[in-house]
Enzyme design. Structure first.
Site, short mmCIF file in Angstrom:
data_model
loop_
_atom_site.label_atom_id
_atom_site.label_comp_id
_atom_site.label_asym_id
_atom_site.label_seq_id
_atom_site.Cartn_x
_atom_site.Cartn_y
_atom_site.Cartn_z
CG ASP A 65 -13.78 -8.61 -21.15
OD1 ASP A 65 -13.02 -9.61 -21.18
OD2 ASP A 65 -14.79 -8.51 -21.87
CG HIS B 198 -2.21 0.74 1.03
ND1 HIS B 198 -2.32 1.87 0.26
CD2 HIS B 198 -3.45 0.52 1.52
CE1 HIS B 198 -3.57 2.31 0.29
NE2 HIS B 198 -4.27 1.51 1.05
#
Ligand SMILES: *[C@@H]1O[C@H](CO)[C@@H](O)[C@H](O)[C@H]1NC(C)=O
Ligand SMILES: *[C@@H]1O[C@H](CO)[C@@H](O)[C@H](O)[C@H]1NC(C)=O
Length: 449
Positions: free
Chosen positions: A390, A166
């Site tokens: 996708d 992070h």
């Protein structure tokens, strides 16, 4: 099902194709980054149906990852720790040295999509094995990759999960990387992506590298293995578009006479979760309770940073009240408190946070927050687009968070699959979930299938 039936097929390192861009770029870490030093790597995963075998899933994912890492080269770097002998402190930076990201190929042939998607919203315990590296903390990035991908082939689906340091990236940057990776994979080639804009150093008056006392960098114990802490469970709560509109209208109507601020959908939902969880948490009425929310400072610092600049540009800030006030004052007041907290984040508060942090580095080991059930952490965001990722054989079916940074009260907020809806994956003690599922006031604004 031990290990969820997940078997490791192969583990490899994927490096950027061309390393020309990264050169020897060093990324200096800000107080916003370093405050996450003892945080676990966040874990996210997307569930897909299974592509045809002639899609060559694993090789295409790896090849496209190598191209994506060429653009998002900080993920292929490593954390470097230097010792400052003169004051017994250490400093960190990210060296974009193209060491690479780890790619795990796994199989869970007995697990099907329907095992994942329980109609009651429960998250099966085996799911934790579908995420990589659940014990990495930011400070471990000196020896482990800053990004780990796990692709698990199931009976009739594929789960693509990842975890990342992070201090390198926040959700905005992570999802933009993920989007680029999916586009490269589906198109079968690289494309002309504009070079990454790194955040640079934007904190005038604060010297880098920042010095951190050695004691604060010693690894804290894994958050989930404290034997005194009860076991948490995960549950998905779905908010339909109508649930959200109703909650927002309710919250705004309750405070309309006292404030001209409008609360947002996310603030209304967060307030609803905060109040409902605390009501069942067993926290005494006079005790303080915190609702931690993530603030993106890209557009709050002055001059603003570029909207899509790469890096970690968020920090956690807390709304604080007592359990008594939270419960007695109603939904509208709780949502308004969150609204006010967000709007009070300015260049000045960012600057003060950074200065105070540098002056007095402490309590890093407490990680994401209190482990006694009095804290809610609202992580992730419904603004992150999930269902357009996708990779070439269809859109995702679901998104899940992994078990890292688990405290009772961790809420991962995701876009829902139906337009305008939101899913919250809540990590809570088992008894709190049981009570929520029997709470008419809570359920009035939530959709359990
Ligand atoms: C890598 O760099 C070389 C030389 O600059 C270039 O010809 C090639 O197209 C690059 N490859 C990719 C995949 O970008
Ligand atoms: C914003 O804060 C920075 C320090 O972080 C300071 O240098 C800058 O002058 C501030 N900007 C304004 C407009 O006050």
């Amino acid at each position: 099902m031990a290990g969820g039936g997940v078997v490791l097929v192969s583990s490899s390192i994927v490096r950027p194709v061309n390393s020309s861009q990264s050169g020897q770029t060093k990324i200096h870490l800000t107080p916003f980054d370093l405050s996450l030093l003892q945080f676990d790597y966040p874990q996210r995963g997307l569930l897909f149906s299974k592509p045809d075998s002639d899609f060559h899933l694993i090789s295409r994912l790896k090849d496209s990852l190598a191209l994506a890492l060429e653009i998002y080269f900080p993920f292929a770097g490593r954390l470097v720790k230097t010792e400052n002998l003169e004051d017994n402190t250490v400093s960190f930076f990210i060296d974009c040295d193209d060491s690479g990201a780890r790619f795990l190929h796994c199989e869970a042939k007995s697990v099907s999509v329907s095992d994942f998607l329980q109609p009651d919203g429960s998250v099966p315990d085996f799911m934790k094995h579908f995420f990589p590296a659940d014990d990495f903390k930011s400070c471990d990035g000196v020896s482990v990759p800053l990004l780990v991908i796990q692709v698990t082939e199931m009976k009739d689906g594929v789960f693509i999960s990842f975890c990342y340091n992070h201090m390198v990236a926040d959700g905005v940057s992570m999802w933009s990387f993920f989007h680029t990776w999916s586009k490269i994979c589906s198109s079968g080639s690289g494309f002309n992506h504009k070079p990454l804009v790194l955040k640079g150093w934007f904190l005038e008056g604060i010297d880098y590298p920042i010095h951190i006392p050695v004691s604060e960098t010693e690894r804290s114990p894994p958050s989930r293995e404290l034997s005194s802490v009860p076991i948490t469970k995960e549950w998905i709560f779905h908010f339909s578009k109508k649930n959200i509109l109703d909650l927002k209208a309710k919250a705004n109507s309750e405070v309309a006479s006292s404030s001209d601020m409008e609360v947002s959908s996310l603030q209304a939902i967060s307030a609803h979760m905060w109040r409902s969880i605390i009501r069942h948490s067993g926290v005494s009425r006079e005790r303080e309770t915190h609702c931690k929310i993530v603030v993106d400072l890209r557009q709050r610092v002055n001059p603003p940073l570029e909207k899509d600049c790469f890096g970690n540009m968020v920090y956690l800030t807390s709304a604080i009240t007592t359990a008594e006030e939270l419960l007695d004052r109603g939904l509208g007041e709780a949502a308004l408190q969150l609204r006010k907290l967000v709007s009070s984040q300015t260049n000045e508060t960012c600057k003060r946070f950074a200065e105070d942090w540098v002056r007095n580095v402490k309590n890093l080991k407490s990680g994401i927050g209190s482990k006694v059930g009095d804290t809610i952490v609202v992580a992730s965001s419904p603004r992150f687009e999930v269902y357009n990722k996708d990779f070439g054989w269809g859109k995702p079916i679901a998104i899940r968070a992994g078990p890292s940074n688990s405290i009772s009260g961790k809420l991962s907020v995701f876009q829902g699959i139906n337009e305008g809806s939101i899913d919250i994956q809540a990590t809570l003690w088992g008894d709190v979930i049981v009570k929520l599922l029997a709470d008419v006031e809570f359920l009035e604004h939530v959709t359990i299938a």
